[in-house]
Enzyme design. Structure first.
Site, PDB file in Angstrom:
ATOM      1  N   HIS A 104       0.844  -1.200   0.000  1.00 12.77           N
ATOM      2  CA  HIS A 104       0.000   0.000   0.000  1.00 12.77           C
ATOM      3  C   HIS A 104       0.881   1.254   0.000  1.00 12.77           C
ATOM      4  O   HIS A 104       0.495   2.286  -0.531  1.00 12.77           O
ATOM      5  CB  HIS A 104      -0.898   0.022   1.252  1.00 12.77           C
ATOM      6  CG  HIS A 104      -1.984  -0.992   1.233  1.00 12.77           C
ATOM      7  ND1 HIS A 104      -1.773  -2.302   1.613  1.00 12.77           N
ATOM      8  CD2 HIS A 104      -3.289  -0.917   0.876  1.00 12.77           C
ATOM      9  CE1 HIS A 104      -2.913  -2.973   1.489  1.00 12.77           C
ATOM     10  NE2 HIS A 104      -3.842  -2.158   1.042  1.00 12.77           N
ATOM     11  N   ASP A 125      -4.857  -5.794  -7.899  1.00  6.46           N
ATOM     12  CA  ASP A 125      -5.068  -5.191  -6.588  1.00  6.46           C
ATOM     13  C   ASP A 125      -5.342  -3.712  -6.860  1.00  6.46           C
ATOM     14  O   ASP A 125      -5.196  -3.239  -7.996  1.00  6.46           O
ATOM     15  CB  ASP A 125      -3.838  -5.408  -5.701  1.00  6.46           C
ATOM     16  CG  ASP A 125      -4.177  -5.371  -4.204  1.00  6.46           C
ATOM     17  OD1 ASP A 125      -5.258  -4.873  -3.845  1.00  6.46           O
ATOM     18  OD2 ASP A 125      -3.353  -5.843  -3.398  1.00  6.46           O
TER      19      ASP A 125
END
Length: 604
Positions: A251, A324
């Site tokens: 992330h 993702d």
């Protein structure tokens, strides 16, 4: 609220009506039926404009509890981030093929609202010219990651199920969890995690993995895939080619996995092979670099060598590949937000998930086709996979759900009982010197519960200390809760020590204890009171290595109520501890040495 099938078929226009044939053929059916079915879907695709085709490849977030009448703050957020006011406007403008639900986007307040939102999204999509149903998805892994909270049923997460070791339990959790999602109009779940957690320092996977043994993880992944898909929900194993051995969170950074190809084949590949063998509907990519599989320095999400060469070629997978989130740093470090979606499609991706700026990504794909970098045939290939999945999930037959269906399915007493029973088989007893546990309410009637109160994964459970105290009180103790947090100050520790003097025993809920954590000081000073101290690791089971002096230690692998109540029953002797460590716990002072091996777990 519920639109009839006749209205739906009229809304989807002639071509879409032609595919309302009861879902995609099962693998066992002959090739002829599959070809016939694909011909119908190809007809649909041939009638789409280029803009509609581009839209079909995107899965986007949108703020609001309603497709047409969200709160003003959500309208403002949508205008700022996407340039539309509502989910209905998002669909009209970009013709997106999928929508992803998040708690923070206010999509998941309660089951009836979720069902209404899903119906509103489908209605908005089917009202468009050549309208197609939307594939609605979410991250409902259970345990540490859950977007839909109570009153829906929340199950133990992956590592807890790994500790239970029961494929039947993993399958049941998937089947019931899937049935509840489907009842709310969510047909694609980004679960189960297929990463093998071989690195205790992994900041992003950890308890989201079933464990550190590739074969055991593969068995649990296959069981969950079967469970979810038997309920009519697409399972999604993630994060290919394997995010288990990293100390970087994708992330916020760009992880590099240094496994050799042979190590990847032995450690990371087995759960994905098992998912493919189980007929998984979708697989999610990882924003990680694996130089042994692709020396280019590109993330796997943008790697043709990994997605087309290995996943499609070597593993023989022909289902949907979803990225993702494209807003994550791991995929944005090397290329701009306009290049990422184009490169992902060139690498072999079918669904582009949650780009930071949809207009930039959408227009970049459109221009790549117009400029000849991407062919329309390449888009058609991915759209066919997406439409096949929508058909298989029954979205062409009837994409709508009913409130009655929600009431019949979501959070029923039978489902909640199943979750409790499964959770009871996951709690792991790691230390029990001098037989301190089980605690008896006769000998230790007053229990103080202190410790970390991390925010609920779904925003609807906890706080952990209160849940544990309530559960122990229900088991005959007089239990009080004192939240000390994940980093207790000296004053907080002193307050806990003072309260401990009045108790017969202390239960400490620990959360990811490190060498420098003040949680260690809290436990040490509680032990110094002479009161019996029980430590319960409510996330990573590695905490026990940092607490060498406790006489009793357990792991619950998550802090959702269902795991905490099960742990309380084990502590009180109302249930036997049967969980076994699915990962090794290494010594804090010498990580090369294993303190507790895989399979460790004490019984009464």
């Amino acid at each position: 609220m519920h639109t009839s099938r006749r209205t739906l078929l009229a809304a989807t226009a002639g071509a879409a009506a032609a595919v309302a044939v009861g879902g995609a053929p099962a693998r066992a059916q002959d090739d002829e039926a599959a070809k016939h079915h694909d011909r119908r879907l190809r007809t649909l695709i041939s009638r789409m404009t280029l803009e509609e085709k581009v839209g079909q490849l995107f899965v986007m977030r949108v703020y609001g509890h309603s497709a047409t009448a969200p709160d003003q703050a959500d309208i403002d957020a949508n205008l700022k981030e996407i340039g539309v006011r509502t989910a209905a406007e998002l669909i009209a403008k970009y013709r997106v093929g999928g929508v992803i639900y998040f708690g923070w986007a206010h999509n998941t307040r309660d089951p009836h609202q979720i069902a209404d939102l899903s119906n509103g999204i489908q209605r908005a999509a089917l009202e468009q010219p050549r309208g197609l149903p939307v594939l609605i998805s979410t991250d409902q892994e259970h345990g540490a990651v859950a977007r839909v909270g109570t009153p829906a049923t929340l199950f133990p997460g992956a590592m807890a199920l790994g500790a239970g070791g029961s494929r039947a339990d993993a399958r049941t959790a998937g089947r019931i969890g899937g049935a509840e999602l489907r009842a709310m109009g969510i047909r694609q779940d980004y679960a189960p995690v297929a990463d093998v957690n071989v690195n205790p320092a992994n900041p992003v996977i950890g308890v989201r993995s079933f464990g550190s043994d590739p074969k055991a993880v593969a068995r649990m992944v296959a069981a969950q895939v079967t469970g979810y898909q038997s309920a009519g929900v697409a399972a999604t194993s993630k994060h290919f080619p394997g995010h288990g051995d990293t100390e970087t969170d994708s992330h916020y950074g760009f992880p590099v996995i240094e496994h050799t190809e042979a190590q990847w084949d032995e450690l990371d590949a087995p759960p994905f092979r098992a998912a493919v063998a189980a007929g998984i509907d979708s697989i999610m990519t990882a924003h990680i670099m694996v130089p042994a599989l692709d020396p280019s320095g590109d993330p796997a999400t943008l790697s043709s060598a990994i997605l087309t060469g290995i996943l499609r070629g070597r593993l023989g997978y022909d289902g949907v590949v979803v990225t993702d989130s494209l807003g994550m740093e791991g995929v944005r470090t090397k290329y701009g937000d306009d290049r990422v979606p184009v490169l992902a499609l060139k690498a072999g991706v079918d669904q582009l998930l949650n780009p930071p700026k949809l207009d930039v990504a959408w227009n970049a794909v459109l221009q790549a086709v117009r400029g000849g970098e991407l062919t329309e045939a390449r888009l058609d290939e991915s759209i066919l996979r997406v439409l096949r999945l929508k058909a298989k999930l029954g979205l062409f037959d009837d994409p709508y759900v009913t409130r009655r269906g929600v009431d019949r399915t979501v959070g029923t007493p039978a489902h909640l009982r199943a979750a409790d029973r499964i959770a009871e088989r996951t709690t792991t007893l790691l230390v029990n010197s001098a037989g301190l546990l089980p605690l008896s309410h006769r000998t230790h009637p007053k229990v103080l519960v202190v410790g970390a109160d991390p925010a609920s994964p779904s925003g609807t459970t906890g706080p952990p200390t209160t849940v544990l105290a309530t559960a122990l009180t229900g088991l005959g103790f007089t239990a009080t809760a004192l939240s000390t947090g994940t980093a207790p100050s000296a004053a907080t520790v002193a307050k806990a020590v003072a309260a401990a003097q009045e108790a017969d025993a202390v239960l400490v809920a620990t959360y990811n204890v490190t060498a420098s954590s003040t949680q260690r000081s809290l436990v040490a000073q509680l032990l110094a009171t002479g009161r019996p101290v029980v430590a319960l690791a409510v996330r990573n089971p590695y905490d026990v290595a940092q607490l060498p002096d406790v006489r009793a230690a357990l792991a619950s692998y998550s802090w959702t109520d269902v795991e905490l109540r099960a742990a309380a029953r084990v502590i009180a002797g109302a249930a036997d501890p049967v969980g076994r460590l699915p990962v090794p716990v290494q010594r804090a002072d010498d990580p090369a040495q294993v303190l507790y091996p895989v399979g460790h777990g004490l019984a009464y």
